[in-house]
Design a protein around this motif. Structure first.
Motif, PDB file in Angstrom:
ATOM      1  N   UNK B 139       0.841  -1.204   0.000  1.00  0.00           N
ATOM      2  CA  UNK B 139       0.000   0.000   0.000  1.00  0.00           C
ATOM      3  C   UNK B 139       0.872   1.249   0.000  1.00  0.00           C
ATOM      4  N   UNK B 140       0.600   2.158  -0.933  1.00  0.00           N
ATOM      5  CA  UNK B 140       1.234   3.473  -0.900  1.00  0.00           C
ATOM      6  C   UNK B 140       0.356   4.368  -0.032  1.00  0.00           C
ATOM      7  N   UNK B 141       0.905   4.864   1.049  1.00  0.00           N
ATOM      8  CA  UNK B 141       0.050   5.562   2.020  1.00  0.00           C
ATOM      9  C   UNK B 141      -0.060   7.060   1.740  1.00  0.00           C
ATOM     10  N   UNK B 142      -0.455   7.377   0.531  1.00  0.00           N
ATOM     11  CA  UNK B 142      -0.762   8.769   0.168  1.00  0.00           C
ATOM     12  C   UNK B 142      -2.122   8.744  -0.501  1.00  0.00           C
ATOM     13  N   UNK B 322       2.285  11.005  -9.726  1.00  0.00           N
ATOM     14  CA  UNK B 322       2.497  10.644  -8.321  1.00  0.00           C
ATOM     15  C   UNK B 322       1.893   9.280  -8.032  1.00  0.00           C
ATOM     16  N   UNK B 323       2.486   8.615  -7.066  1.00  0.00           N
ATOM     17  CA  UNK B 323       1.980   7.311  -6.634  1.00  0.00           C
ATOM     18  C   UNK B 323       1.087   7.528  -5.423  1.00  0.00           C
ATOM     19  N   UNK B 324      -0.100   6.942  -5.473  1.00  0.00           N
ATOM     20  CA  UNK B 324      -1.044   7.092  -4.375  1.00  0.00           C
ATOM     21  C   UNK B 324      -1.689   5.737  -4.078  1.00  0.00           C
ATOM     22  N   UNK B 325      -2.314   5.666  -2.902  1.00  0.00           N
ATOM     23  CA  UNK B 325      -2.904   4.387  -2.511  1.00  0.00           C
ATOM     24  C   UNK B 325      -4.414   4.375  -2.534  1.00  0.00           C
ATOM     25  N   UNK B 326      -5.024   5.573  -2.423  1.00  0.00           N
ATOM     26  CA  UNK B 326      -6.490   5.643  -2.399  1.00  0.00           C
ATOM     27  C   UNK B 326      -6.930   6.988  -2.953  1.00  0.00           C
ATOM     28  N   UNK B 327      -8.185   7.027  -3.394  1.00  0.00           N
ATOM     29  CA  UNK B 327      -8.708   8.256  -4.006  1.00  0.00           C
ATOM     30  C   UNK B 327     -10.061   8.585  -3.394  1.00  0.00           C
ATOM     31  N   UNK B 328     -10.261   9.852  -3.069  1.00  0.00           N
ATOM     32  CA  UNK B 328     -11.602  10.314  -2.689  1.00  0.00           C
ATOM     33  C   UNK B 328     -12.066  11.257  -3.792  1.00  0.00           C
ATOM     34  N   UNK B 329     -13.180  10.928  -4.414  1.00  0.00           N
ATOM     35  CA  UNK B 329     -13.735  11.817  -5.439  1.00  0.00           C
ATOM     36  C   UNK B 329     -14.717  12.747  -4.749  1.00  0.00           C
ATOM     37  N   UNK B 330     -14.469  14.043  -4.863  1.00  0.00           N
ATOM     38  CA  UNK B 330     -15.351  15.032  -4.230  1.00  0.00           C
ATOM     39  C   UNK B 330     -15.503  16.195  -5.194  1.00  0.00           C
TER      40      UNK B 330
END
Lengths: 267, 667
Positions: B139-142, B322-330
């Motif tokens: 998991x990438x924690x960003x 960028x590498x990320x682990x999760x996305x919030x769409x808002x």
């Protein structure tokens, strides 16, 4: 066709290609495929009304590929086959040279795939007219009559798989019918198993058939199995406005979705 | 040799009322390779699970079939029980005797026979099941938060406060969203900006938040815990590090008549601008579409006046990865505008405005400094009409849903008007008053009873202009459909809340599903309202459907918790029920011929190319390979593969075939 011979000679002489796939006259007077590797042997190449086979089938065979770059005598169905093979990543444009033959039997100078695409786009890509007539006759039948017609036709199938071997689109190294763990399609030739095989073949070619009719010509028991795939080619054009083998970046009708796709065929 | 255990559940009476469970257990108990068979009232209960565990140990079972309900609910329960007894969880199968049999059939012999068949086919399947191991992915924690409205701000802050890094991307030059445009908020009538701006500043100053304004998501690859996102930072045409935000450039810009988006077209802005005084970041951008320099090639007034020489006309767009682990769409919502309402003259008459325009008129920082004035002549309207459900709940217009926020904000608008124009008359045309929520109905009652807002239950058919007045023709259905005609000075339409323009495009970029109105779709309407169908992507706020501020904030915090829960693990484990492309010995390597039809059909972008190379790096063959992290095991590729080179763990061709054959064979 002197131009084919001279172009083939030139390509082999300057080592642009290592083999020319074309036609030669066989001992019984029929045309048969020829694989010419020496410039001096190019004189055997012919092109006339006897030359109907879809030579594109050899492009994916390892025995032919091992020569190196291939030059191929290509009529419209062969050109469309090549397009399909490029779009399905089985043939690479840089590995072939086209010796084009127009629908009128004239030599076409085709420099690259873009030129070939331009030529294909100008041609009538619908099914051959005699096949269209048979299909129209079949489409007038009721569901039961159609089923009976095909059951009768396919009952003579001997599962020789000549239809598969003749088709340039059937390039899998292991066909689904050879998969016996589990054996979905029975090995022996019987009415149901024959139906299953031909339905499977038709579905695997749905939206990919380029209407060359080679499968029907190859059939030793004269089953008009090309009508199955041609009907699907018709449908692909009717519902999705797509003719197979018209672009090297073609996406498969069966595996893609466009928001404006017609869905009237979904029951 | 296989030793299979069968556990038939009565599910209270849910199954046993129509299926003879005892007979099922007895019949299948006699089948070959079945070492143990029993029935029990509640298999999912503690004693039921103990029964299973004991039987596995005692009879040395190599596979079990729990014949009970839908696997949706209890498959994890029974697989866990199997694992606790030392049996690989994927050697436990569930036959659905409830939804597939007892609930849909009458009590008779055939129902029990069908139950026996359902168990029988799974006995055959489980015999050839293989033990599978869970898949582990890092998991990438960003986290990436897309959209800087109140939902995005809340989500970003909540995630950042758990100690994880957040990248907040906002399309416009400032964060704040629609909430920053609002005058006051229901049901308390506190000033919107007063409660929002501290949060905006907190975002800008938070050490865990990286803020990219004037930026958009370009593309997304990867899977849960391991996404790679490309973000396009649009050229602001200023060098932010040098800009002090003094604002001199914005006052000197010769272009002054550009309709101001923040003021909903009721005011103007220059070409180099800060959207509003409290903007975060408070640094201007150049709107290249309207800037004289970009249009005509000369001007550069801003560059001349800038004391720190921060203007960069040649600045290009920058795309960062960028590498990320999760996305919030808002990404929020929008409202329907002008040409949607020809019958109301919206867009034709200047004094027919929408709700957001009214917010700007009522806002102390708005174009009229908070005075309610007609846009046409600047006069105070003495008679004002509010039309609720303008477009909403109107299937004929294609919007069948309720926009949810309009009842409340219309009551608020009417109140704000009455508080500012004491002698004025406010009328509200409504279909129903939907004011469910804490202190919401009290708020509406206050508008009616204390502020004397005239509520008329009925719809407005047409609005037209006569002698500078707006004639509103409607109907009062509570007075027996009596026609009503009001001569108004101004009309405010509570236009339908709709998806943001670009929502569909974004959904396609992020590979999440959306509904027919282009709102983002949740994974489950009740039990997974925050998740999308794509693992690791969550929803917050009005991008899902129109929502008020408290709902948006709650959901944003919910999404943040989902992200935090994901980031609390060092690696993710997932069910190994994924597809795989076969591998054979050289020179074939795989029966896959590399046509990559599977790649175009895969809804999860899980199919990759794998090259087999010689020692000197020459490619021998390119075949398909499934990314286990992305694959959801839907099986579409398996169905499409012509050479049958793809198979699915847990639902292999062989297992399905075995089930079919079992069903066809007598027992």
């Amino acid at each position: 066709m002197n131009s084919i011979v001279s172009r083939a000679k030139e390509l082999l002489e300057n080592k642009s290609v290592q083999v020319i796939v074309g036609f030669e006259a066989g001992p019984t007077g029929k045309a048969r495929p020829a694989f010419v590797t020496y410039p001096s042997k190019t004189d055997i190449l012919i092109f006339d009304e006897r030359c109907v086979q879809n030579l594109a089938v050899y492009l994916t065979k390892k025995e032919v590929k091992q020569f190196g770059k291939i030059g191929i005598v290509a009529t419209l169905p062969i050109m469309r086959s090549i397009m399909m093979l490029i779009s399905e990543q089985q043939v690479f444009a840089e590995n072939i040279e086209i010796l084009g033959v127009s629908t009128e039997g004239k030599y076409l100078d085709i420099a690259d795939i873009q030129v070939m695409q331009g030529y294909i786009e100008k041609c009538d890509l619908s099914n051959p007219s005699n096949d269209q007539e048979t299909l129209a006759m079949l489409n007038k039948m009721s569901m039961q009559e159609k089923f009976d017609y095909w059951q009768n036709e396919l009952s003579t199938c001997i599962k020789c798989y000549a239809c598969r071997q003749a088709c340039p689109m059937c390039y899998c190294t292991r066909c689904a019918v050879e998969c016996n763990q589990p054996q979905w399609i029975p090995v022996q030739a019987n009415t149901h198993g024959n139906m299953e095989w031909h339905i499977l073949r038709a579905m695997h070619l749905a939206g990919r058939c380029i209407s060359c009719g080679e499968c029907g010509r190859a059939c030793p028991v004269n089953i008009p199995c090309h009508l199955l795939t041609m009907q699907l080619a018709d449908q692909a054009h009717k519902y999705f406005n797509v003719y197979a083998g018209t672009s090297e970046k073609m996406s498969s009708v069966l595996s893609t979705y466009e928001p404006n796709d017609k869905e009237s065929f979904i029951l | 040799m296989a030793r299979i255990g069968v556990f038939v559940c009565h599910c209270g009476e849910n199954i046993s009322a129509t299926v003879d469970c005892g007979k099922v257990a007895e019949t299948v108990g006699k089948l070959k390779h079945v070492a143990f068979s029993t029935d029990y009232k509640y298999m999912c209960s503690d004693p039921g699970q103990t029964l299973i565990k004991d039987a596995i140990k005692e009879h040395k079972l190599t596979g079990i079939v729990v014949s009970a309900c839908s696997p949706r609910m209890h498959e994890p329960t029974f697989r866990k029980a199997a694992a606790e007894a030392g049996l690989n969880p994927f050697l436990c199968e569930m036959a659905n005797l409830r939804e597939h049999c007892s609930w849909v059939h009458e009590k008779n012999e055939m129902t029990t026979d069908k139950a026996i068949d359902l168990v029988r086919i799974l006995i055959e399947k489980v015999k050839i099941n293989s033990a599978l191991q869970p898949i582990r992915v890092p998991v990438t924690k960003t986290a990436l938060v897309v959209g800087g409205g109140i939902a995005g701000i809340q989500s970003a802050l909540d995630i950042a406060n758990t100690g994880h890094k957040v990248i907040l991307v906002e399309r416009s030059p400032s964060i704040g969203g629609h909430m920053s445009q609002l005058s006051e908020t229901f049901p308390t009538l506190d000033c919107s900006q007063c409660i929002l701006t501290p949060r905006m500043v907190e975002v800008a100053q938070h050490p865990n938040i990286t803020l990219y304004t004037y930026a958009e998501v370009e593309s997304l690859d990867g899977f849960i815990g391991n996404f790679t996102v490309k973000i396009r930072k649009k050229a602001k045409s200023i060098y932010e590090k040098d800009c002090t935000g003094c604002g001199l450039c914005t006052t000197k810009c010769p272009q002054k008549k550009i309709p101001n988006e923040f003021e909903e077209g009721l005011g103007f802005r220059p070409a180099i601008y800060v959207p509003f005084p409290q903007a975060v970041p408070n640094k201007p951008v150049i709107d290249r579409e309207h800037c004289t320099y970009y249009l005509k090639g000369k001007c550069k007034v801003c560059e001349i006046v800038c004391p720190t020489k921060a203007i960069r006309f040649d600045q290009p767009d920058e795309v960062i990865e960028v590498k990320i682990g999760a996305i919030v769409i808002a990404t929020g919502f929008d409202i329907k505008r002008s040409n949607f309402f020809p019958e109301y003259g919206f867009g034709k008459y200047k004094d027919v405005i929408d709700g957001l325009q009214f917010e700007r008129l009522a806002s102390a920082s708005g174009p009229t400094s908070g005075a309610i004035l007609r846009p046409s002549d600047g006069q105070v309207p003495k008679n004002i009409v509010f039309v609720a459900c303008a477009g909403s709940r109107d299937p004929a217009k294609g919007i069948a849903y309720c926009s949810k926020i309009c009842c409340m904000y219309t009551a608020k608008h009417a109140m704000l008007y009455k508080h500012k124009v004491h002698e004025g008359k406010a009328h509200v045309f409504y279909m129903d008053i939907r004011s469910a929520g804490k202190n919401y109905d009290e708020f509406v009652r206050r508008a009616i009873e204390e502020d004397y807002v005239n509520y008329i239950r009925g719809r407005v058919s047409t609005i037209y202009e006569r002698d500078g007045k707006l004639i509103v023709k409607g109907v009062d259905t509570l007075l027996g459909a009596q026609p009503v005609e009001i001569v108004a000075d101004m009309v405010v339409l509570a236009t339908a809340g709709v998806a943001n323009p670009g929502a569909e495009e974004l959904a396609q970029k992020l590979h999440v599903s959306y509904d027919s109105h282009k709102f983002f779709a949740e994974a489950h309407p009740k039990l997974k309202p925050v998740e999308t169908n794509t693992a690791g992507i969550f929803l917050a706020g009005a991008c899902q459907n129109p929502k008020d501020i408290p709902d948006s904030v709650s959901q944003a915090s919910g999404a943040a918790v989902k992200v935090a829960a994901l980031f609390s693990q060092s690696e993710l484990t997932r069910e190994p029920l994924v597809a795989y492309v076969n591998r054979t010995s050289p020179p074939m390597y795989s029966t896959c011929v590399g046509c990559f039809l599977c790649q175009s059909v895969c809804p999860y972008q899980a199919i990759e190319h794998e090259d087999f190379k010689t020692r000197d790096g020459k490619i021998i063959k390119t075949v398909a390979k499934i990314n286990e992290g992305l694959c959801q095991g839907c099986g579409t590729c398996v169905a499409l593969c012509r050479s049958k080179s793809i198979d699915l763990h847990g639902y292999s061709n062989n297992q399905v075939y075995t089930e079919v054959v079992a069903l066809l064979n007598d027992y």
